[in-house]
Design a protein around this motif. Sequence first.
Motif, PDB file in Angstrom:
ATOM      1  N   ILE A  96      33.686 -17.287  18.714  1.00  0.00           N
ATOM      2  CA  ILE A  96      32.531 -16.414  18.510  1.00  0.00           C
ATOM      3  C   ILE A  96      31.273 -17.064  19.079  1.00  0.00           C
ATOM      4  N   SER A  97      31.097 -18.362  18.830  1.00  0.00           N
ATOM      5  CA  SER A  97      29.925 -19.071  19.356  1.00  0.00           C
ATOM      6  C   SER A  97      29.903 -19.058  20.879  1.00  0.00           C
ATOM      7  N   THR A  98      31.073 -19.265  21.486  1.00  0.00           N
ATOM      8  CA  THR A  98      31.152 -19.274  22.946  1.00  0.00           C
ATOM      9  C   THR A  98      30.879 -17.893  23.518  1.00  0.00           C
ATOM     10  N   TRP A  99      31.379 -16.845  22.860  1.00  0.00           N
ATOM     11  CA  TRP A  99      31.108 -15.476  23.318  1.00  0.00           C
ATOM     12  C   TRP A  99      29.621 -15.160  23.213  1.00  0.00           C
ATOM     13  N   GLU A 100      29.000 -15.557  22.107  1.00  0.00           N
ATOM     14  CA  GLU A 100      27.588 -15.249  21.913  1.00  0.00           C
ATOM     15  C   GLU A 100      26.703 -15.967  22.918  1.00  0.00           C
ATOM     16  N   SER A 101      27.136 -17.113  23.407  1.00  0.00           N
ATOM     17  CA  SER A 101      26.366 -17.839  24.423  1.00  0.00           C
ATOM     18  C   SER A 101      26.562 -17.246  25.816  1.00  0.00           C
ATOM     19  N   GLY A 102      27.566 -16.392  25.979  1.00  0.00           N
ATOM     20  CA  GLY A 102      27.839 -15.785  27.277  1.00  0.00           C
ATOM     21  C   GLY A 102      28.695 -16.636  28.190  1.00  0.00           C
ATOM     22  N   LYS A 103      29.165 -17.790  27.704  1.00  0.00           N
ATOM     23  CA  LYS A 103      29.962 -18.673  28.555  1.00  0.00           C
ATOM     24  C   LYS A 103      31.408 -18.217  28.681  1.00  0.00           C
ATOM     25  N   ARG A 104      31.842 -17.391  27.771  1.00  0.00           N
ATOM     26  CA  ARG A 104      33.158 -16.764  27.853  1.00  0.00           C
ATOM     27  C   ARG A 104      33.010 -15.297  27.470  1.00  0.00           C
ATOM     28  N   VAL A 105      33.874 -14.445  27.989  1.00  0.00           N
ATOM     29  CA  VAL A 105      33.815 -13.017  27.701  1.00  0.00           C
ATOM     30  C   VAL A 105      34.994 -12.641  26.796  1.00  0.00           C
ATOM     31  N   PRO A 106      34.726 -12.077  25.625  1.00  0.00           N
ATOM     32  CA  PRO A 106      35.827 -11.686  24.739  1.00  0.00           C
ATOM     33  C   PRO A 106      36.568 -10.466  25.282  1.00  0.00           C
ATOM     34  N   LYS A 107      37.789 -10.293  24.809  1.00  0.00           N
ATOM     35  CA  LYS A 107      38.539  -9.082  25.131  1.00  0.00           C
ATOM     36  C   LYS A 107      37.900  -7.889  24.423  1.00  0.00           C
ATOM     37  N   ILE A 108      38.142  -6.697  24.962  1.00  0.00           N
ATOM     38  CA  ILE A 108      37.533  -5.500  24.382  1.00  0.00           C
ATOM     39  C   ILE A 108      37.950  -5.337  22.927  1.00  0.00           C
ATOM     40  N   GLU A 109      39.246  -5.626  22.622  1.00  0.00           N
ATOM     41  CA  GLU A 109      39.699  -5.472  21.235  1.00  0.00           C
ATOM     42  C   GLU A 109      39.019  -6.479  20.309  1.00  0.00           C
ATOM     43  N   GLU A 110      38.664  -7.660  20.837  1.00  0.00           N
ATOM     44  CA  GLU A 110      37.949  -8.641  20.013  1.00  0.00           C
ATOM     45  C   GLU A 110      36.523  -8.177  19.739  1.00  0.00           C
ATOM     46  N   VAL A 111      35.893  -7.583  20.752  1.00  0.00           N
ATOM     47  CA  VAL A 111      34.560  -7.015  20.548  1.00  0.00           C
ATOM     48  C   VAL A 111      34.622  -5.888  19.522  1.00  0.00           C
ATOM     49  N   ALA A 112      35.644  -5.020  19.646  1.00  0.00           N
ATOM     50  CA  ALA A 112      35.794  -3.910  18.705  1.00  0.00           C
ATOM     51  C   ALA A 112      35.982  -4.416  17.277  1.00  0.00           C
ATOM     52  N   THR A 113      36.730  -5.502  17.119  1.00  0.00           N
ATOM     53  CA  THR A 113      36.935  -6.087  15.790  1.00  0.00           C
ATOM     54  C   THR A 113      35.612  -6.554  15.187  1.00  0.00           C
ATOM     55  N   ILE A 114      34.804  -7.240  16.002  1.00  0.00           N
ATOM     56  CA  ILE A 114      33.510  -7.731  15.528  1.00  0.00           C
ATOM     57  C   ILE A 114      32.592  -6.567  15.164  1.00  0.00           C
ATOM     58  N   LEU A 115      32.519  -5.569  16.043  1.00  0.00           N
ATOM     59  CA  LEU A 115      31.633  -4.434  15.799  1.00  0.00           C
ATOM     60  C   LEU A 115      32.056  -3.648  14.561  1.00  0.00           C
ATOM     61  N   GLY A 116      33.382  -3.566  14.356  1.00  0.00           N
ATOM     62  CA  GLY A 116      33.879  -2.883  13.162  1.00  0.00           C
ATOM     63  C   GLY A 116      33.510  -3.637  11.897  1.00  0.00           C
ATOM     64  N   ALA A 117      33.645  -4.956  11.922  1.00  0.00           N
ATOM     65  CA  ALA A 117      33.317  -5.769  10.749  1.00  0.00           C
ATOM     66  C   ALA A 117      31.826  -5.716  10.434  1.00  0.00           C
ATOM     67  N   LEU A 118      31.000  -5.578  11.471  1.00  0.00           N
ATOM     68  CA  LEU A 118      29.553  -5.536  11.284  1.00  0.00           C
ATOM     69  C   LEU A 118      29.028  -4.121  11.070  1.00  0.00           C
ATOM     70  N   VAL A 119      29.912  -3.130  11.156  1.00  0.00           N
ATOM     71  CA  VAL A 119      29.556  -1.718  10.955  1.00  0.00           C
ATOM     72  C   VAL A 119      28.373  -1.335  11.863  1.00  0.00           C
ATOM     73  N   VAL A 120      28.576  -1.524  13.164  1.00  0.00           N
ATOM     74  CA  VAL A 120      27.530  -1.249  14.157  1.00  0.00           C
ATOM     75  C   VAL A 120      27.471   0.252  14.428  1.00  0.00           C
ATOM     76  N   GLU A 121      26.266   0.782  14.525  1.00  0.00           N
ATOM     77  CA  GLU A 121      26.096   2.231  14.738  1.00  0.00           C
ATOM     78  C   GLU A 121      26.673   2.651  16.087  1.00  0.00           C
ATOM     79  N   PRO A 122      27.084   3.921  16.227  1.00  0.00           N
ATOM     80  CA  PRO A 122      27.854   4.364  17.397  1.00  0.00           C
ATOM     81  C   PRO A 122      27.201   4.091  18.753  1.00  0.00           C
ATOM     82  N   GLY A 123      25.878   4.305  18.868  1.00  0.00           N
ATOM     83  CA  GLY A 123      25.233   4.118  20.155  1.00  0.00           C
ATOM     84  C   GLY A 123      25.288   2.670  20.627  1.00  0.00           C
ATOM     85  N   GLU A 124      24.949   1.726  19.736  1.00  0.00           N
ATOM     86  CA  GLU A 124      24.992   0.312  20.085  1.00  0.00           C
ATOM     87  C   GLU A 124      26.426  -0.154  20.289  1.00  0.00           C
TER      88      GLU A 124
END
Length: 278
Positions: free
Chosen positions: A42-70
């Motif tokens: 997560i730290s490496t993804w947030e720094s931009g040095k590595r790119v997470p897989k789409i499913e990993e991003v979806a997991t994070i966004l789901g856990a954080l309950v991010v609104e649909p537009g963002e």
Amino acid sequence: MSPPIATPRARALGFGLKRVRQERGLGVRELARLTDLPPQNISTWESGKRVPKIEEVATILGALVVEPGERARLLELARNATEPNWLEQHAPPKLATFIQYEQTAAAMAEWAPALMPGLLQTPAYIKALFAMTALSQRDIDNRLMIRLARREVLTAREPLQYRAVLGESVLRQGIGGSRVMAEQLRHLLTMTQARNISVRIVPDGIGYHPGLYGPFVIFDFGDLPPIVHLEHYRGSGYVYDQNHLADYRAALESLCTLALGETDSHRLIQGMIAKLEG
């Protein structure tokens, strides 16, 4: 192996993920427990040095309950973070990253002590530079096309705000001979007529100044931290640390204090053209 470089799109995704996490008041380890993802990832993804897989991003966004537009915006960034455009596809790997920064920056400030900056070079000047290398004619033609295509950032609908501070030596190097240099300097004067381009000259022989240590570029972005690019004969590097970046910004302002004003800089360039054509 050299350390990974945070490209603009990867950084935009990483900072987006970091922002929504911080808005929820969660630390990296708390998010890791919620998502069952390794905290170091997560730290490496947030720094931009590595790119997470789409499913990993979806997991994070789901856990954080991010609104649909963002959520849609960040997922789109994840899909395209590693997708190159034409320039990136044809450029050498290290140059491809620089081009991404150039294309996504809101402003760019450059100190060039000896050679004309790439965005301001003419085709003949570019060919004269590459003629002194061991590159094949095919590679030279490819790099010429890339360098000319890069200049479009200066004439786009929302053009790059570009500030070039040049050492007087840039005007006197004689790259390609008198005819090529005269054409190059005429082109430089033409470019200075654009509202988004500023060119100023630091005179030779003024004693010590921070620019003597070599060229550098400062990229500023609309919603991301700035970056410094350093270029050397056989390599280049990036400075992300904001304290170091502040030092480079101070160095640039020091150079601007020493530089001629724009009007006097233009007069100096015109005088050099007259000598070359005389």
